[in-house]
Design an enzyme around this catalytic site. Structure first.
Site, short mmCIF file in Angstrom:
data_model
loop_
_atom_site.label_atom_id
_atom_site.label_comp_id
_atom_site.label_asym_id
_atom_site.label_seq_id
_atom_site.Cartn_x
_atom_site.Cartn_y
_atom_site.Cartn_z
N LEU A 392 24.97 36.50 35.01
CA LEU A 392 25.42 36.40 36.40
C LEU A 392 26.00 37.72 36.89
CD1 LEU A 392 27.22 32.93 36.24
CD2 LEU A 392 24.95 33.41 37.17
N GLY A 395 30.90 43.66 34.14
CA GLY A 395 31.96 44.56 34.58
C GLY A 395 32.41 45.43 33.43
N SER A 399 30.51 40.77 30.19
CA SER A 399 29.50 40.15 31.04
C SER A 399 29.82 38.68 31.27
CB SER A 399 28.12 40.28 30.37
OG SER A 399 28.13 39.62 29.11
N LYS A 414 32.44 33.91 30.39
CA LYS A 414 32.79 35.33 30.43
C LYS A 414 32.98 35.82 29.01
CE LYS A 414 36.22 38.43 32.57
NZ LYS A 414 37.41 38.46 33.43
N ASP A 509 44.22 43.02 41.39
CA ASP A 509 42.83 43.47 41.56
C ASP A 509 42.09 42.61 42.58
OD1 ASP A 509 40.74 45.21 41.13
OD2 ASP A 509 39.98 44.19 39.35
#
Length: 675
Positions: A392, A395, A399, A414, A509
């Site tokens: 999907l 970063g 992943s 994740k 963030d």
């Protein structure tokens, strides 16, 4: 008595008579209001509207509607369910200047709640409490011209005549949402809504479906035949090109006038009947079984259908909040009586006699697809994700892959990579996710810390992240209404993190990539790997720089202490991107390189914000909302953190409950706009 005092006494008596005259009325007009113990009474005497509290020792009061002839105070609708007032003598329910019905807290000179309807400037409005429990805001002259009604905005009770619908155009369901607990009408964890395929469902946290009625067969729901009774009420289903909805009516108003469906704090949908001879509510049916309600007893809680309280803590754990448990709110679950021994020392440190597994008999795990019978961990981290083949996104920390549980529930897994940095982020994210619970925050299903594997499992968000809809050229462009709703949802999530958690959580963030969208485009704040927990006894914290360039508040750069208003700055920068549909760093005009936030700040001071709107919307936006959004964004990006509003104030401004003045040009941008 002097002539002056006699005159004042005479005037006060007139004012008192004018105020008291509203006691027997069913309506509020532009020259009337409701305060203190005053009430509206429906014409037939079935319902009352006024201030109430469910706890006589509490200073939290709400505007609500309840049954007049039922001896037990039973609110059927609540206006300010999340924003109680503390002094009803200084609180005023009135028709505001814009024609809306609004609740004003005079002690802080601030609006608390409003119908927030779009009303023509030349209209005069009146609020009328009808005898079916519906509060209607309509034109004072033309009674058929209705601007707003409580039946279109239900809270926790489904009364005869209310439509529980699915809008086929907006893809949004009207929900009945439980109270937080038996005394607090704030939004709870459980809701009732309809699916597009005509099924009625119950959901936990507006995401996890834990019960479904089955489809409609023309007369009843196939999984719940007892939901309709030929002796009490009739359930009706209507399906048009624009919407599908369920409603119900009483077969005999004279003998059974008080029957309702309640989205209970227990997570059950209940049908209840008032029995006058017994002076109590009698339950006709409830669905599902209590222990089938998702997360009803919270973490480390155990549910027992045979127990009157249902919930208890497993061995070695105690109630996290006995006060909440006493109010039938078990969502906080249980905490360890003694902490686990440290895993950071030598093997003897964490292999001590104090930590061990305890056998529990006559229990089973929830039948919701959370467990799998597999040979080993690798066969499990591979079966669920098809060996991480459906990526999907990715970063700096790893992943994210799509997967599915055995019950076909879609999940996002994740996988953190880069052991040292990934381990730090993993611990931070698990720690944070374990303490939060809000409709606008992502919820995770579990995690794995086996060997070198570090995995986080979340509910899958079918509409992906916000940036994919703003910047990546999707065929469908988010309309203005959806964008504004997304911005408001994000603000509410941040308000929860900053102001309503046990510990203040600074996300650190906030950016479009970290905002996920569910099937109804409701926003979910995600990625808490950089989050910072701030104890309530502290107002700021010194920490290493974290976040993403373009959304960083100036204090990150200058090395000053960080407060929750660092998130406010990031939210403001992101709100400008939601408005424009462009990255803030993109070129705005061909004649030169302009930094969009600086240009936006100037346009806001000039009150010419229409040019800031995403060109793809072709001007189709609510101009009042656009002005509010632009002003809020520019207040949020002020250079000094003390000049920025809190997220609580941001929410109230976006909700239209607080005036938003024109902000100054942020000091950090003034050099860019001098010429």
């Amino acid at each position: 008595m002097t002539p002056r005092s006699t005159f004042l006494a005479f005037m006060l008596s007139i004012v008192s008579l004018a105020i008291c005259s509203s006691h027997g009325s069913d309506s509020i007009t532009s020259n009337q209001s409701l305060s203190g113990d005053q009430k509206l009474l429906s014409v037939g005497g079935n319902f009352v509207l006024g201030f109430f509290t469910k706890n006589k020792t509490s200073s939290k009061f709400y505007i609500g509607i309840w049954y007049k002839r039922v001896s037990e105070l039973t609110p059927v609708w609540v206006a300010n369910r999340a924003t109680p007032v503390s002094d009803i003598t200084k609180s005023l329910l009135h028709i505001s200047k814009d024609g809306n019905l609004a609740l004003l807290d005079q002690s802080i000179n601030s609006p608390v709640w409003s119908t927030n309807a779009t009303i023509p400037s030349n209209s005069s409005t009146v609020a009328v409490l009808q005898d079916n429990g519906n509060l209607v805001l309509r034109d004072a002259v033309d009674s058929a011209n209705i601007f707003w009604q409580s039946f279109d905005n239900p809270t926790h009770m489904w009364l005869p005549g209310i439509k529980i619908n699915f809008n086929k155009i907006t893809k949004v369901s009207r929900r009945i949402i439980s109270w937080k607990n038996s005394e607090d009408p704030a939004l709870g964890l459980f809701s009732n809504s309809n699916l597009e395929d005509t099924q009625n469902v119950l959901q936990w946290n507006m995401s996890k479906i834990y019960w479904t009625s089955g489809p409609w067969n023309g007369r009843i729901f196939i999984n719940l035949p007892e939901m309709t009774s030929q002796y009490l009420f009739k359930l009706t289903f209507v399906n048009t090109s624009e919407e599908s909805y369920f409603t119900f009516s009483l077969l005999d108003n004279t003998t059974t006038p008080y029957v309702a469906y309640v989205m209970d704090v227990s997570g059950q949908m209940k049908a209840v009947l008032w029995v006058e001879t017994a002076q109590q509510w009698t339950q006709i049916f409830a669905a599902p079984a209590q222990c089938e309600v998702t997360n009803f007893c919270g973490p480390f809680g155990s549910c027992n259908e045979q127990s009157q309280q249902h919930c208890s803590c497993v061995k070695g754990f105690s109630q996290r909040s006995p006060k909440d448990w006493a109010l039938r709110d078990y969502s906080g679950g249980c905490v360890r009586d003694t902490p686990l021994q440290s895993c950071n020392g030598t093997s003897s440190d964490y292999a001590g006699e104090g930590d061990k597994f305890s056998h529990m008999s006559n229990v089973r795990l929830p039948n919701d697809g959370r467990t799998m019978q597999v040979g080993n961990d690798d066969e499990c981290l591979q079966r669920a994700t098809k060996n991480f083949s459906d990526k999907l996104g990715a970063g700096s920390f790893g992943s994210v892959s799509k997967g599915a549980l055995p019950d076909s529930t879609a999940i996002a897994v994740k996988k953190l990579e880069g052991l040292r940095q990934g381990e730090k982020q993993f611990r931070a994210e698990v720690s944070t996710l374990g303490t939060i619970q809000h409709v606008n925050l992502v919820r995770f299903r579990g995690f794995c810390a086996e060997g070198k594997e570090r995995l986080l499992v979340f509910y899958y968000m079918p509409n992906g992240s916000l940036d994919s809809h703003l910047f990546h050229g999707n065929d469908s462009v988010l309309d203005w209404s959806t964008r504004y709703r997304i911005a408001l949802g994000i603000a509410r999530g941040l308000e929860y993190l900053h102001e309503k958690c046990r510990e203040c959580i600074i996300h650190c963030d906030i950016k479009p990539e970290n905002i996920l969208l569910d099937v109804e485009f409701n926003p979910k704040i995600a990625d808490f790997g950089l989050a910072k927990l701030l104890g309530r006894e502290f107002s700021h914290v010194l920490t290493s720089m974290r976040g993403t360039i373009g959304y960083l508040a100036p204090e990150w750069i200058t090395g000053l202490a960080i407060t929750p208003r660092a998130d406010v700055y990031s939210f403001g920068m992101m709100l400008l991107e939601i408005i424009s549909g462009k990255r803030n760093t993109e070129q705005l005009e061909e004649s030169g390189n302009y930094y969009f936030p600086a240009v936006a700040a100037v346009k806001v001071t000039e009150d010419t914000v229409q040019c800031l709107l995403d060109d793809r919307l072709q001007g189709n936006a609510n101009m009042d909302e656009l002005i509010i959004a632009c002003r809020v964004a520019c207040w949020c990006i002020q250079g000094l953190e003390s000049q920025r509003p809190t997220m609580g104030l941001v929410v109230r401004m976006l909700e239209g409950l607080m005036e938003v003045s024109i902000p100054p040009i942020p000091s950090i941008f003034r050099a860019l706009v001098i010429n």
